[in-house]
Write a protein that holds these residues in place. Structure first.
Motif, short mmCIF file in Angstrom:
data_model
loop_
_atom_site.label_atom_id
_atom_site.label_comp_id
_atom_site.label_asym_id
_atom_site.label_seq_id
_atom_site.Cartn_x
_atom_site.Cartn_y
_atom_site.Cartn_z
N ALA A 402 0.85 -1.20 0.00
CA ALA A 402 0.00 0.00 0.00
C ALA A 402 0.88 1.24 0.00
O ALA A 402 0.60 2.22 -0.69
N ASN A 403 1.97 1.20 0.78
CA ASN A 403 2.88 2.34 0.83
C ASN A 403 3.60 2.52 -0.51
O ASN A 403 3.78 3.63 -0.98
N GLN A 404 3.99 1.39 -1.12
CA GLN A 404 4.72 1.48 -2.39
C GLN A 404 3.86 2.11 -3.49
O GLN A 404 4.37 2.79 -4.37
N ARG A 405 2.55 1.89 -3.41
CA ARG A 405 1.67 2.46 -4.43
C ARG A 405 1.73 4.00 -4.42
O ARG A 405 1.35 4.65 -5.38
N ASP A 431 -3.54 12.31 4.32
CA ASP A 431 -4.97 12.24 4.58
C ASP A 431 -5.39 10.80 4.92
O ASP A 431 -6.31 10.56 5.69
N THR A 432 -4.64 9.84 4.38
CA THR A 432 -4.96 8.42 4.61
C THR A 432 -4.25 7.85 5.85
O THR A 432 -4.18 6.65 6.03
N MET A 433 -3.71 8.78 6.68
CA MET A 433 -3.12 8.40 7.98
C MET A 433 -1.81 7.63 7.87
O MET A 433 -1.51 6.77 8.69
N LYS A 434 -1.04 7.96 6.85
CA LYS A 434 0.29 7.33 6.74
C LYS A 434 1.36 8.30 7.19
O LYS A 434 1.35 9.48 6.79
N LEU A 435 2.27 7.78 8.01
CA LEU A 435 3.35 8.59 8.55
C LEU A 435 4.39 8.89 7.46
O LEU A 435 4.85 7.97 6.78
N VAL A 436 4.73 10.18 7.31
CA VAL A 436 5.73 10.56 6.31
C VAL A 436 6.86 11.33 7.00
O VAL A 436 6.60 12.26 7.76
N ASN A 437 8.09 10.93 6.74
CA ASN A 437 9.26 11.68 7.23
C ASN A 437 9.83 12.49 6.07
O ASN A 437 9.96 11.97 4.96
N ILE A 438 10.19 13.75 6.37
CA ILE A 438 10.56 14.69 5.30
C ILE A 438 11.82 15.43 5.69
O ILE A 438 11.98 15.83 6.86
N GLU A 439 12.70 15.65 4.73
CA GLU A 439 13.93 16.41 4.93
C GLU A 439 13.60 17.90 5.12
O GLU A 439 12.89 18.48 4.29
N GLY A 440 14.06 18.53 6.21
CA GLY A 440 13.95 19.98 6.40
C GLY A 440 12.53 20.49 6.60
O GLY A 440 11.60 19.71 6.80
N GLY A 441 12.38 21.83 6.61
CA GLY A 441 11.04 22.43 6.57
C GLY A 441 10.35 22.70 7.89
O GLY A 441 9.12 22.61 7.97
N LYS A 452 5.94 15.00 -2.06
CA LYS A 452 6.15 13.93 -3.03
C LYS A 452 6.78 12.73 -2.32
O LYS A 452 7.82 12.86 -1.66
N ILE A 453 6.14 11.58 -2.45
CA ILE A 453 6.63 10.38 -1.77
C ILE A 453 7.78 9.78 -2.58
O ILE A 453 7.65 9.53 -3.78
N LYS A 454 8.92 9.58 -1.89
CA LYS A 454 10.11 9.09 -2.58
C LYS A 454 10.40 7.63 -2.27
O LYS A 454 10.96 6.91 -3.08
N GLU A 455 10.07 7.21 -1.03
CA GLU A 455 10.42 5.84 -0.67
C GLU A 455 9.38 5.27 0.29
O GLU A 455 8.86 6.00 1.14
N ALA A 456 9.09 3.98 0.14
CA ALA A 456 8.10 3.33 1.01
C ALA A 456 8.77 2.31 1.91
O ALA A 456 9.61 1.54 1.46
N LYS A 457 8.40 2.35 3.21
CA LYS A 457 8.81 1.28 4.13
C LYS A 457 7.52 0.63 4.61
O LYS A 457 6.43 1.09 4.27
N PHE A 459 6.15 0.66 7.58
CA PHE A 459 5.36 1.43 8.53
C PHE A 459 5.49 2.95 8.36
O PHE A 459 4.97 3.71 9.16
N SER A 460 6.24 3.38 7.34
CA SER A 460 6.34 4.83 7.10
C SER A 460 6.77 5.09 5.67
O SER A 460 7.13 4.17 4.93
N LEU A 461 6.73 6.40 5.33
CA LEU A 461 7.12 6.83 3.98
C LEU A 461 8.18 7.91 4.12
O LEU A 461 8.21 8.63 5.13
N ASP A 462 9.04 8.03 3.13
CA ASP A 462 9.94 9.18 3.06
C ASP A 462 9.46 10.07 1.93
O ASP A 462 9.12 9.55 0.86
#
Ligand code: 5AD
Ligand code: SF4
Length: 472
Positions: A402-405, A431-441, A452-457, A459-462
């Motif tokens: 689901a994260n990879q999609r 909005d779909t309750m997925k945790l995203v980690n982001i560089e900076g900001g 923009k989602i770059k990588e899927a794990k 239990f989280s996204l980068d």
């Protein structure tokens, strides 16, 4: 339940909505004193702790995160499974040790465990150093109990729920997202579950009080509210005022607050009108936590869940069809008494069909006082553990899928704060309750931004911040 020394609160009768205002007129008797609060369990408890914090700070206490520095320890406990019990009693050992060095240390126990007769007995007989035991129905009495603190142990727990309190103040953990109680208790009595005994019958708050709270949160800058109840779909049924959960959702959506979530849903009360309202409003998030518990009709019946595998799948398909890109998560119990390999395969079959975005999985834990605890458990611990492992392997693979999609997609993320381990990163939820980690900001905290989602794990996204001008 007949608890020792417990009081029977006045029971609310059908059609009778008794509201009481909470009292906040207390002396600041504990200035320069520190409290240490530890919360176990679900979001309800997390939110109750926000209420407890407020009372303690009104009394003059300030919070410490170091147990050894505290003058008061409050354990807000959970009773849902045996390991929650073990954790609390384990921690109590540390508190007892500290009290030997600091005899004036006050120890208070609240939450769901305090509502259990056997636990109250255990505290009375084996843990006399505990000063105060209070329950889930009288959190508002904690200030009084602290002010009146007696030399001997005080147990003040009500075995039956009372009225609905309004005007409760909270010291909220976040300035961006807020919990909002919409109802208390549960009437479902699933056979394995202790909640209806520890939290009492379903009592809904009146719609206008909930809306007023959401309006105020919005005015104070909150971006997201999560409506809380053991069974949000049953909202309003006890009030008989002609409105239900879909009406509440619609009214909350019309306040214009940016994001609305709700937990937990029970498949049995989930109507297609509710799905329509969720689909209609952009500020109701496309995320539904829909506990399955088991995929076997036989086990569902033994659990008292009131739906079949087919009915669950029908509801699931309806939600998927009507709400674009909805994310659905679930809870599953393995190793319920009498669960055979065939029953378990039915559960795996539902997981393979639904491909849940994520799932919380548990080994069945017998709870004293529940009907299931009387069923002879013929599933060995080895079988339970082996099933849990197989189930986890499957649900984790679907979470990752689901994260990879989402990779290379741009999604709206509400930024909540800095990453605790790595201060150069921020985190937030889609909005779909997925945790995203982001560089900076860091300047984006509290904002909903396109990421923009770059990588899927699993239990989280980068993700990365998208240049200005991109709409979501
Ligand atoms: N044993 C194991 N899991 C349980 N849950 C509730 N009661 C029990 C129990 N006795 C799980 C259910 C519920 C979640 C909050 O905890 O899956 O949805
Ligand atoms: Fe427990 Fe069932 Fe109520 Fe959920 S619906 S709190 S599992 S009794």
């Amino acid at each position: 339940m007949n608890l020792p020394d417990l009081k029977q609160a006045k029971k609310r009768t059908d059609n009778e909505v008794v509201e009481k205002q909470v009292e906040y007129n207390y002396p600041k008797a504990f200035v320069n004193k520190k409290y240490f609060l530890r919360t176990y369990g679900c979001q309800m408890n997390v939110h109750d702790s926000e209420e407890i914090r407020k009372y303690l700070e009104i009394l003059g206490f300030s919070e410490t995160t170091v147990l050894e520095e505290s003058d008061l320890v409050v354990l807000n406990t959970c009773a849902i499974r045996e390991n929650a019990h073990d954790k609390v009693f384990g921690y109590l050992g540390r508190c007892k040790h500290l009290k030997r060095e600091k005899p004036d240390l006050l120890i208070a126990i609240g939450g769901c465990m305090s509502q259990e007769e056997n636990v109250v007995c255990e505290i009375k007989t084996k843990h006399p150093y505990v000063d105060i035991v209070f329950g889930t129905h009288n959190i508002n009495e904690l200030p009084k109990l602290l002010l009146e603190n007696k030399a001997k142990q005080t147990i003040e727990v009500y075995s039956i729920e009372g009225d609905v309190y309004e005007g409760i103040q909270y010291k909220r953990d976040s300035k961006i997202t807020a919990w909002v109680d919409i109802m208390y208790g549960c009437d479902k009595f699933c056979t394995y579950c202790i909640v209806p005994y520890t939290r009492g019958k379903e009592r809904s708050r009146k719609l206008e009080n909930i809306i007023a709270e959401v309006e105020e949160l919005k005015q104070n800058g909150y971006k997201e509210v999560t409506l809380l109840g053991q069974n949000v779909n049953a909202y309003g049924r006890d009030l008989n005022m002609g409105y239900d959960f879909k009406d509440l959702l619609e009214k909350v959506a019309q306040t214009g607050i940016d994001r609305i979530r709700f937990v937990t849903s029970h498949p049995w009360n989930f109507t297609s009108e509710m799905i329509d309202v969720i689909a209609k409003y952009d500020n109701i998030m496309p995320y539904i936590h829909l506990p399955l518990q088991s995929g076997s009709d036989g086990i569902l019946k033994l659990m008292g869940r009131r739906y079949t595998k087919e009915e669950y799948l029908h509801l699931y398909n309806q939600i998927k069809e009507k709400i674009p890109n909805v994310s659905i998560t679930t809870d599953i119990i393995v190793g319920f008494p009498n669960e055979t390999e065939e029953d378990f395969l039915e559960t795996l079959d539902v997981v393979n069909t639904c491909k849940f975005d994520s799932a919380f999985t548990f080994i069945y834990s017998p709870r004293v006082g529940t009907p299931a605890s009387l069923i002879k458990d013929n599933v060995t611990m080895e079988e339970k553990e082996e099933r849990l492992q197989r189930l986890n392997t499957l649900v984790n693979a679907y979470s990752l899928e689901a994260n990879q999609r989402l990779v290379e997609n741009i999604v709206p993320v509400l930024i909540l704060g800095e990453n605790e381990k790595d201060k150069t990163r921020i985190y937030g939820y889609t909005d779909t309750m997925k945790l995203v980690n982001i560089e900076g900001g860091c300047d984006l905290i509290g904002k909903i931004v396109p990421i923009k989602i770059k990588e899927a794990k699993s239990f989280s996204l980068d993700g990365e911040i998208v240049k200005e001008g991109v709409s979501i």
